[in-house]
Design an enzyme around this catalytic site. Structure first.
Site, PDB file in Angstrom:
ATOM      1  N   VAL A   1       0.837  -1.201   0.000  1.00 55.10           N
ATOM      2  CA  VAL A   1       0.000   0.000   0.000  1.00 55.10           C
ATOM      3  C   VAL A   1       0.873   1.253   0.000  1.00 55.10           C
ATOM      4  CG1 VAL A   1      -1.920   1.209   1.077  1.00 55.10           C
ATOM      5  CG2 VAL A   1      -1.708  -1.278   1.333  1.00 55.10           C
ATOM      6  N   SER A   2       0.684   2.098  -0.999  1.00 62.26           N
ATOM      7  CA  SER A   2       1.475   3.317  -1.153  1.00 62.26           C
ATOM      8  C   SER A   2       0.623   4.553  -0.896  1.00 62.26           C
ATOM      9  CB  SER A   2       2.054   3.395  -2.572  1.00 62.26           C
ATOM     10  OG  SER A   2       2.612   4.674  -2.815  1.00 62.26           O
TER      11      SER A   2
END
Length: 750
Positions: A325-326
């Site tokens: 997850v960015s």
């Protein structure tokens, strides 16, 4: 003597009355609750920041300070309890955990131990490194950094001590909601390899759910803290950033705590209509810089805006299954063409260094940090204000040490597989869209070219067993088989479950991808419900606390592992790592559900403190230029043409200064904005504020430096006369540390 006996009798009666009150409160559905917080900011110069593996990313100042934030919950003074610490750091460290537990044991005996203490990292990539004990994780920091390590251990210990001392009857409320646009998948092609029927059960390829706890004093009914879990990487600040920062989660915590401080009546709204701007300008022009002056070691602490006396509201934004997850939610684009990167390889014409994610404030990483932090803060605030469901029920915990290098895992159909000694693949060296790697590697590489095989084999050639076990991962570094000068990666990992009524916290020592985390949560919940004889309901909430108690990199699903993107290439123990975690956590869950203890299994992780190596040089002796005192102005504030600054503008001043590693000024500050109130200068912002920057630069071959204080005037700043102040310390060779301060000329804010 009779009088003394009378005093003792009254003291015992008072103690018994207090205990009776506490026991009665807990019996009525309340727990004992306490929160604490302590400054964990490490060295603000020279030390490599931890996270990107970029040896050139050395600290050169502070954006805002790092903290350890803790809560302690207990059923009664002598009943079950646990402590949870949220640490503004890249990850937890096994050595930190070992030393913190030693200190707690010396203070409290067996009250706090490895089973009921959890230390979880926020995963900021902008904190000083060198505090872990395994070679792979301290190579870019030039080995072990004692100053980084001590700052973290001290902060974790003090935050728990503060929370313990603050224990009082109270209630805990839980709430959940979805955070919009604070994280995207940075490996969507790998996620698509998970079964279609499994993916169909979820609306998105990342977890958007935030789970929040609200802690309320049982007597005053005032809130004392709020902790939440939500998954997004601490990579809003880039691999080129050199300022210490809590990144988006640290920013969210600062915003929430300051909101509560203001909402509690300690902040006042701005009133600009009552200010005579011309008289302010005239007065400010008469106030010059102070010049550098000696001060005491504790002087900067008296200039803190938020004095940590143990009574502060504590808000923590904890990490979860963050693996893929960015926070760079605009997506990844090629820096040369501006076009989206290759979907499967995250590269641009075969070059991964040009594929970089963009945050919502692109190209301003400070703005991106603020936006992603604000999105988390606003959801947390909404959940906090609307929380009505009260947690009730047992406090419990289970913990085990497991050697993850050779676990036999039983899969469906009675098929038995094994985990492997730790290893990273070629995709590990490629990095991610949040921080690309070097040397021509790409995510998804399943082969290693002859040159890098030669380099690898010089360090350690993987065994034939290792290469077969890790397939399809091409082993770039067989860290589980590397022991010179000491272990390169962990073998024995702690796993832990904490129970707070109908909430279960899973302490995992790594970064689970979105789907890996979902599978673990579901397996634990199903095990608890099916074995708990009705004690666990369908509304049981299970959250993952990532990067907790030690660090062992990533955990991808078996399907994601086949593509060998960064997360899979960093899944240390082979393709069945997730299955091993699920198997071992189900054992803890069954033990908790049936009320039995977990049998001791295997040896504890090693304490490698005695063999640590450090190649980072200490600061040299300080000698300012002739005729200069530390704290003198190098470049004073430049007054604006309009005679007064306005909100949104930046005010700068540069001071002659010394290496900030001489003293970290813990619970103090290197930078202050002071406002003139009558005849007194009052601190209104310090280096724990998002709007104030402390930037340090080495000069004179390291014998002195310069400190620039930069204030981005916020919207809530009041009109008036201000100045910038710097605190620091210096040390000549073979002499004690000396402390200094200096203030700029005054300026006006209209």
């Amino acid at each position: 003597m009779a009088k003394m006996a009378s005093y003792k009798g009254r003291g015992r009666l008072l103690l018994l009355s207090s205990l009776a009150f506490v026991v009665l409160a807990v019996a009525n559905g309340e727990y004992l609750i306490g929160v604490g917080s302590y400054d964990s900011t490490g060295p603000a110069a020279v030390v490599t920041l931890m996270g990107y593996g970029n040896i050139q990313q050395n600290a050169a100042g502070i954006h805002f300070r790092l903290r350890a934030r803790a809560f302690v919950v207990a059923e009664s003074p002598d009943g079950a309890r646990f402590a949870f610490v949220n640490l503004d750091a890249g990850m937890a460290s096994q050595l930190v955990t070992i030393k913190v537990l030693e200190r707690l044991r010396s203070r409290f005996g067996d009250l706090y131990n490895e089973e009921n203490v959890a230390i979880s990292g926020t995963h900021t990539h902008a904190g000083p490194g060198g505090y872990l004990q395994y070679v792979l994780y301290i190579a870019t920091s030039l080995g072990f950094v004692r100053q980084s390590f001590d700052a973290i251990v001290d902060a974790v210990e003090q935050s728990i001590v503060q929370a313990h001392n603050n224990l009082k009857p109270g209630s805990i409320f839980i709430n959940q909601g979805d955070v919009d646009n604070a994280g995207i998948s940075r490996s969507p092609s790998a996620y698509l390899l998970n079964p279609a029927e499994e993916r169909a059960r979820y609306p998105t390829n990342v977890d958007t759910r935030m789970t929040l706890l609200k802690f309320v004093d049982g007597k005053s009914r005032e809130s004392i803290g709020a902790f939440n879990w939500f998954a997004t990487h601490g990579t809003s600040m880039s691999r080129d950033n050199r300022l210490i920062s809590g990144d988006n989660k640290g920013a969210a915590a600062r915003f929430f705590e300051d909101w509560y401080r203001s909402a509690s009546g300690k902040g006042k709204p701005v009133n600009r209509s009552d200010v005579d701007g011309s008289s302010l300008v005239e007065k400010a022009q008469t106030i010059g810089a102070t010049g550098g002056k000696p001060c005491s070691k504790t002087s900067s602490q008296s200039s803190k805006v938020r004095i940590n006396d143990g009574s502060l509201f504590v808000s923590a934004f904890c990490q979860s299954n963050v693996g893929d997850v960015s926070p760079n939610v605009l997506g990844a684009f090629c820096t040369d063409t501006g076009k989206p990167c290759d979907f499967n390889r995250s590269s641009c014409n075969g070059d991964d260094t040009r594929c970089v994610g963009r945050g919502p404030g692109y190209p301003d990483e400070i703005l991106s940090t603020k936006i992603i932090g604000d999105r988390q803060y606003k959801m947390a605030l909404e959940l906090f204000n609307s929380a009505k469901e009260e947690l009730m029920g047992k406090i419990d915990y289970r913990h085990a040490y497991v050697n993850f290098t050779d676990i036999e895992v039983e899969l469906e159909g009675n098929r038995v597989v094994k985990t492997c000694p730790a290893a990273v693949g070629a995709g590990f060296a490629a990095g991610t869209t949040d921080g690309p790697g070097q040397f021509g590697f790409q995510q998804g590489d399943t082969e290693i070219n002859p040159f890098w095989k030669l380099v690898r084999n010089v360090l350690k050639k993987p065994s034939a067993y290792q290469e077969k076990c890790q397939k399809p991962k091409p082993v770039l570094l067989s860290t589980g088989e590397m022991f010179i000068p000491y272990a390169w990666a962990p073998a024995i990992l702690p796993i832990q479950m904490l129970r707070l009524g109908q909430l279960i916290i899973l302490s995992v020592p790594g970064e689970f991808t979105t789907m890996a985390g979902r599978r673990l949560r579901e397996a634990v919940k199903e095990t608890l419900i099916s074995n708990g004889n009705g004690e666990f309901r369908e509304d049981l909430q299970v959250v993952i606390a990532g990067l907790t108690n030690t660090y062992s990199q990533y955990v991808a699903t078996f399907e994601e592992y086949t593509q060998q993107r960064y997360e899979a290439a960093s899944t240390l123990y082979g393709p069945h790592t997730l299955s091993a975690y699920i198997q071992e956590f189900k054992k803890l869950a069954k033990a908790m559900a049936t009320g039995v203890k977990v049998p001791a299994r295997g040896p504890s992780p090693p304490d490698l403190s005695s063999v640590q190596l450090s190649f980072l040089l200490p600061p040299p002796g300080d000698f300012p230029p002739p005729g200069i005192n530390f704290g003198d102005m190098k470049e004073d504030v430049t007054q604006p043409e309009s005679k007064a600054f306005k909100t949104g503008e930046r005010v700068n001043a540069t001071f002659w200064s010394a290496d900030p590693r001489h003293d970290l000024l813990t619970e103090g500050t290197f930078a202050v904005v002071e406002k003139l109130e009558g005849e007194r200068w009052i601190p209104v912002y310090d280096d724990d504020d998002f709007c104030l920057f402390f930037k340090w630069k080495s000069e004179g071959y390291g014998s002195y430096g310069s400190a620039t204080i930069e204030w981005e005037v916020p919207e809530d700043a009041k009109p008036g006369i201000y100045r910038l102040r710097h605190y620091g310390s210096s040390q000549k060779i073979f002499s004690s540390t000396e402390y200094f301060t200096g203030a700029s000329s005054a300026f006006t804010l209209s």
